[in-house]
Design a protein around this motif. Structure first.
Motif: not given
Length: 344
Positions: A189-206
């Protein structure tokens, strides 16, 4: 620029530490050094004291000492006094090859973390093999925090991005999340939450999830993970590389005269492989998220590695990496608070 150095930390201290500092002093005329250690052991090793000042530190924190207790009890130790010099503005950065836990504790408790960063992350640079346009990548956290929350890992991505930009000169670093599969829904659950948070950040080239087997092939410029997993991955990479070299050497040497002749012919190849896998050439591990650079280099570091680590610190100071992070988190206070709340 002035660097506070723990002269007593490491397997070959203070001899190799002093040699490394002198090499760096000769290579970087804009650097000065405060060398903290036992005067009777450190001073005789100095051939030239130009831009090097020996600072008395009668106590030593050993590898066997419990880190936090040692920091609190051994106030006159080289680690505590060097970290204090940074806190008091007498030095701009702190370097040690000593007790890892004590160095991390000194960084957190004495130098202090940047406002807005919950947990600093220990950051190391690792080699990328057989990829002409990429020689290395950075990974964090590799051991500062055993228990890590999703919000901490998201902050590691921000800090790692700044590090890759300023130190590795990567314009738009690719950030990957270490996971047990590349699919977006992999992990707990934690990894999925981190993934979604990073994917939603325009400032990060995830670039999404990355697997440990792909790290050395250059799948990302920055790899983020929790401290427990990061430390285990780092040691697995190091252990595998050493074991493979020993295995190959053992098989060749057991092959009789022909094997030994072949080994002599392949000696330059083995040296190249060993050099490619030696991540100490990139310096030490940086505790990102503190008010000033705190760098822990390997306990077995000799003069050359000490010099390389000081070169890394020189770059950190020249690019004002800590000031950049302070500015970023100061400007994004509300954004960080909202992100932290969403990841609870």
């Amino acid at each position: 620029m002035k660097i506070a150095v723990d002269a007593m930390g490491g397997d070959y201290a203070p001899t190799e530490v002093v040699k490394g500092v002198e090499l760096a002093r000769d290579a970087y005329p804009d650097l000065e050094f405060l060398l903290y250690g036992q005067e009777e052991k450190v001073t005789p090793l100095l051939a030239d004291t130009t831009r090097i000042t020996v600072m008395p530190a009668p106590e030593v924190i050993t590898m066997e000492d419990e880190p936090v207790r040692a920091i609190r009890r051994k106030k006159e130790s080289s680690i505590v006094l060097a970290a204090t010099a940074v806190r008091e503005g007498e030095a701009d950065a702190f370097l040690s090859a000593g007790n890892s836990g004590a160095v991390l504790a000194a960084g957190l408790l004495i130098v202090g973390r940047i406002k807005g960063i919950d947990r600093p992350g220990l950051t190391t640079t690792l080699p990328v093999l057989q990829k002409p346009d990429q020689s290395s990548f950075v990974m964090l956290d590799v051991g500062a925090n055993a228990d890590t929350k999703p919000f901490n890992v998201v902050q590691y991505a921000i800090m790692g991005q700044y590090y890759a930009q300023s130190i590795m000169n990567v314009k738009n670093p690719r950030v990957g999340l270490l996971n047990n599969g590349t699919e977006a829904d992999k992990g707990d659950q934690n990894h999925r939450a981190i993934h979604d948070a990073l994917a939603g950040m325009d400032s990060i080239n995830f670039v999404g999830n990355v697997e440990s087997r792909d790290l050395l092939s250059g799948v990302a410029d920055v790899v983020v993970t929790d401290g427990f997993t990061g430390n285990a991955t780092l040691k697995a990479i190091e252990g595998t590389a050493l074991s493979m070299l020993k295995l190959i050497k053992g098989e060749i040497m057991s092959g009789g005269l022909g094997g030994k002749l072949g080994a002599a012919m392949l000696k330059p190849v083995f040296k190249n492989v060993q050099s490619a896998m030696d991540y100490s050439q990139y310096g030490g591990a940086v505790l990102l998220g503190l008010k000033a650079p705190v760098v822990k280099t390997h306990g077995s570091s000799k003069a050359g590695t000490i010099k390389n680590t000081i070169a890394q610190i020189h770059e950190l100071l020249e690019t004002h990496s800590a000031e950049q992070l302070i500015s970023y988190f100061d400007q994004h206070t509300d954004e960080m608070a909202a992100l932290k709340e969403s990841l609870k």
